[in-house]
Design an enzyme around this catalytic site. Sequence first.
Site, PDB file in Angstrom:
ATOM      1  N   HIS A 179       0.834  -1.201   0.000  1.00 47.46           N
ATOM      2  CA  HIS A 179       0.000   0.000   0.000  1.00 47.46           C
ATOM      3  C   HIS A 179       0.870   1.253   0.000  1.00 47.46           C
ATOM      4  CE1 HIS A 179      -2.261  -3.319   1.807  1.00 47.46           C
ATOM      5  NE2 HIS A 179      -3.347  -2.744   1.338  1.00 47.46           N
ATOM      6  N   HIS A 191      -4.155   3.297  -3.352  1.00 47.87           N
ATOM      7  CA  HIS A 191      -4.320   2.677  -2.029  1.00 47.87           C
ATOM      8  C   HIS A 191      -3.517   1.377  -1.881  1.00 47.87           C
ATOM      9  CE1 HIS A 191      -6.282   0.962   1.541  1.00 47.87           C
ATOM     10  NE2 HIS A 191      -6.206  -0.156   0.852  1.00 47.87           N
ATOM     11  N   GLU A 201     -18.207  -4.706  24.167  1.00 44.30           N
ATOM     12  CA  GLU A 201     -17.377  -5.897  24.347  1.00 44.30           C
ATOM     13  C   GLU A 201     -16.112  -5.854  23.494  1.00 44.30           C
ATOM     14  OE1 GLU A 201     -20.618  -5.929  23.509  1.00 44.30           O
ATOM     15  OE2 GLU A 201     -21.589  -6.654  25.324  1.00 44.30           O
ATOM     16  N   HIS A 213     -28.908 -16.037  24.031  1.00 48.25           N
ATOM     17  CA  HIS A 213     -27.918 -15.926  25.093  1.00 48.25           C
ATOM     18  C   HIS A 213     -27.197 -17.250  25.374  1.00 48.25           C
ATOM     19  CE1 HIS A 213     -29.722 -12.102  25.516  1.00 48.25           C
ATOM     20  NE2 HIS A 213     -29.122 -11.805  26.651  1.00 48.25           N
TER      21      HIS A 213
HETATM   22  C1  LIG Z   1     -11.437  -4.722   9.890  1.00 42.16           C
HETATM   23  C2  LIG Z   1     -10.883  -4.574   8.525  1.00 42.16           C
HETATM   24  N1  LIG Z   1     -11.706  -4.616   7.460  1.00 42.16           N
HETATM   25  C3  LIG Z   1     -11.228  -4.515   6.211  1.00 42.16           C
HETATM   26  C4  LIG Z   1      -9.887  -4.375   5.996  1.00 42.16           C
HETATM   27  C5  LIG Z   1      -9.346  -4.309   4.595  1.00 42.16           C
HETATM   28  N2  LIG Z   1      -8.889  -2.942   4.278  1.00 42.16           N
HETATM   29  C6  LIG Z   1      -7.609  -2.593   4.369  1.00 42.16           C
HETATM   30  S1  LIG Z   1      -7.364  -0.979   4.053  1.00 42.16           S
HETATM   31  C7  LIG Z   1      -9.002  -0.726   3.759  1.00 42.16           C
HETATM   32  C8  LIG Z   1      -9.514   0.641   3.398  1.00 42.16           C
HETATM   33  C9  LIG Z   1      -9.074   1.644   4.386  1.00 42.16           C
HETATM   34  O1  LIG Z   1      -9.332   2.923   3.951  1.00 42.16           O
HETATM   35  P1  LIG Z   1      -8.501   4.128   4.564  1.00 42.16           P
HETATM   36  O2  LIG Z   1      -8.373   3.964   5.999  1.00 42.16           O
HETATM   37  O3  LIG Z   1      -9.117   5.384   4.066  1.00 42.16           O
HETATM   38  O4  LIG Z   1      -7.057   3.921   3.969  1.00 42.16           O
HETATM   39  P2  LIG Z   1      -6.406   4.660   2.718  1.00 42.16           P
HETATM   40  O5  LIG Z   1      -7.257   4.362   1.516  1.00 42.16           O
HETATM   41  O6  LIG Z   1      -6.368   6.094   3.040  1.00 42.16           O
HETATM   42  O7  LIG Z   1      -5.069   4.026   2.603  1.00 42.16           O
HETATM   43  C10 LIG Z   1      -9.715  -1.907   3.919  1.00 42.16           C
HETATM   44  C11 LIG Z   1     -11.166  -2.014   3.717  1.00 42.16           C
HETATM   45  C12 LIG Z   1      -9.055  -4.358   7.124  1.00 42.16           C
HETATM   46  N3  LIG Z   1      -7.730  -4.254   7.028  1.00 42.16           N
HETATM   47  N4  LIG Z   1      -9.565  -4.424   8.364  1.00 42.16           N
END
Ligand SMILES: Cc1ncc(C[n+]2csc(CCOP(=O)(O)OP(=O)(O)O)c2C)c(N)n1
Length: 562
Positions: free
Chosen positions: A30, A265, A426, A488
């Site tokens: 990334h 990204h 939680e 539950h």
């Molecule tokens: C809980 C979770 N869901 C999905 C992902 C997959 N994922 C990695 S980065 C991302 C998008 C994040 O967007 P942003 O925080 O705006 O990052 P940017 O595009 O600015 O690098 C996703 C959905 C993850 N790492 N963790």
Amino acid sequence: MAITQPAAQQMANAIRALAMDAVQQANSGHPGAPMGMADMAVALWGEHLQHNPKNPHWVNRDRFVLSNGHASMTLYALLHLTGYALPIDELKNFRKLHSKTAGHPEVGITPGVETTTGPLGQGITNAVGMALAEKLLATEFNQPGHHIVDHHTYVFMGDGCLMEGISHEACALAGAWKLNKLIALYDDNGISIDGQVAPWFIDNTPQRFAAYGWNVIDAVDGHDAVAVSKAIADAKNSADKPTLIVCKTSIGKGSPNRANTSKAHGEPLGAEEIKLTREALGWTHEPFVIPKDVYANWDAKQSGVAREAEWNKAFAAYKAAHPALAKEFVRRMKGELPKNFAQTAVDAVIAAHTKAETVASRKASQLALEAFTAALPEMLGGSADLTGSNLTNTSSTPALRMNLAGDVVKNDKGQLGRHINYGVREFGMAAIMNGVALHGGYIPYGGTFLTFSDYSRNAIRMAALMKQRVIHVFTHDSIGLGEDGPTHQSIEHAASLRWCKPQGRCASTGWKHRTGGTSGLHRTAQEVTPLHREVRIRATETSRTGQPVRVKRAISARSNTK
Ligand SMILES: Cc1ncc(C[n+]2csc(CCOP(=O)(O)OP(=O)(O)O)c2C)c(N)n1
């Protein structure tokens, strides 16, 4: 050091170059977020962060959490450039098996990484736990004229972290706890994987955080390191609120054709675009080559050693004035149990077996906790709004409360709070406990119904991955709980968590063994009859450091009940 242009620009471009080149070499990763957050990184790591690259474990270092863990090259570049034991070859091996530069930062693998991040939203939540631990330790150990616990917790996070529900749980608590030394920098680039976030992420983030009781510094130009640095300086003056700094940035900053697009990204820029980016940035150096003056500007080794030496001097003065407290602080931060703990544990187990009460195992658990929380001031309990059901509170763990100024208050018996009302949160509770454990100084434990372990599951998984000493108390652990019905009843939970399920009198034994690693203790809501069986307790216990500890009284007893 005070950052100035154009040195700051070159420092930021070093991060951009390392990120795009490492991702290109790995052919995955990334680049966009590291390139976009590079100037924020210059402001924080170049001017404010109190750390010592020569000793990543210095107890009073500022904690830095990269909550948007996919931007891992930001952190690896920073660790390398400031002088941690992370040579350039490790950056060349980004994302390769056995390298110290995993796709997402992993604690215990890379020096200087404070927590494993990647599952979005959990990093900011860990940071809340770290800031809480700092505040509680400062309350317990600092003395007039001696501020030995005194550091900040900083976070970088993106849209993804803020979209995740857990960020609500954690940030609401950070506001309620008035964690004024928590400073989060939001990489507000308006892009996530699916594109411009505007259609699905319309929250007014500044207002949201203001409503949590945060100090919000809005609309900072995230590409002006001097402006970001000033915002951080202002944030450090917040007396009673955590701070959110909203940094307006462009993902992939510097890349002529990828900046501000979701293509920046999560894929390599490609050789042609990297060439164009080098030209646009005026960065003429070969991949993984950083000019000496840029290294020199980043280098934090000497200042870090000096900073720690200064703290060591302050700690020596504290030790001279308060020897017992100093000794206890060292023990707590090392995570060692008190010398007499093995004996205490044996005594508690013997007492439970001798009494052999017919009680629900959650009650047996509380009886065990009564002894263990009295012996271990580091035990920091809590419950996700089920204290009376989980029975996680004891006479040594009154409810944690802050006053309006944000100070931790004592109860009328003069005790500091050690049992946290997490509210109905939680997942937040589980990831905050991870942060507390990672910070050091406490053994966090928290309760909910076993069936709701589903809510916390990924944070439990992270605790296990990180090998953190975190204890989950899961009560109402059977289908026999009755009237609450199927919602539950835990059916698949115990099997899927693959944990031991101690019964009845074993509750105290269960607690005794939960002084290392991540644990889940399952407890019944109903009374259970003590089993008729032999109890053996070893004469030699092993402390957490692996050193045998002699126990004065060893027994081999047979329970007298049926
Ligand atoms: C809980 C979770 N869901 C999905 C992902 C997959 N994922 C990695 S980065 C991302 C998008 C994040 O967007 P942003 O925080 O705006 O990052 P940017 O595009 O600015 O690098 C996703 C959905 C993850 N790492 N963790």
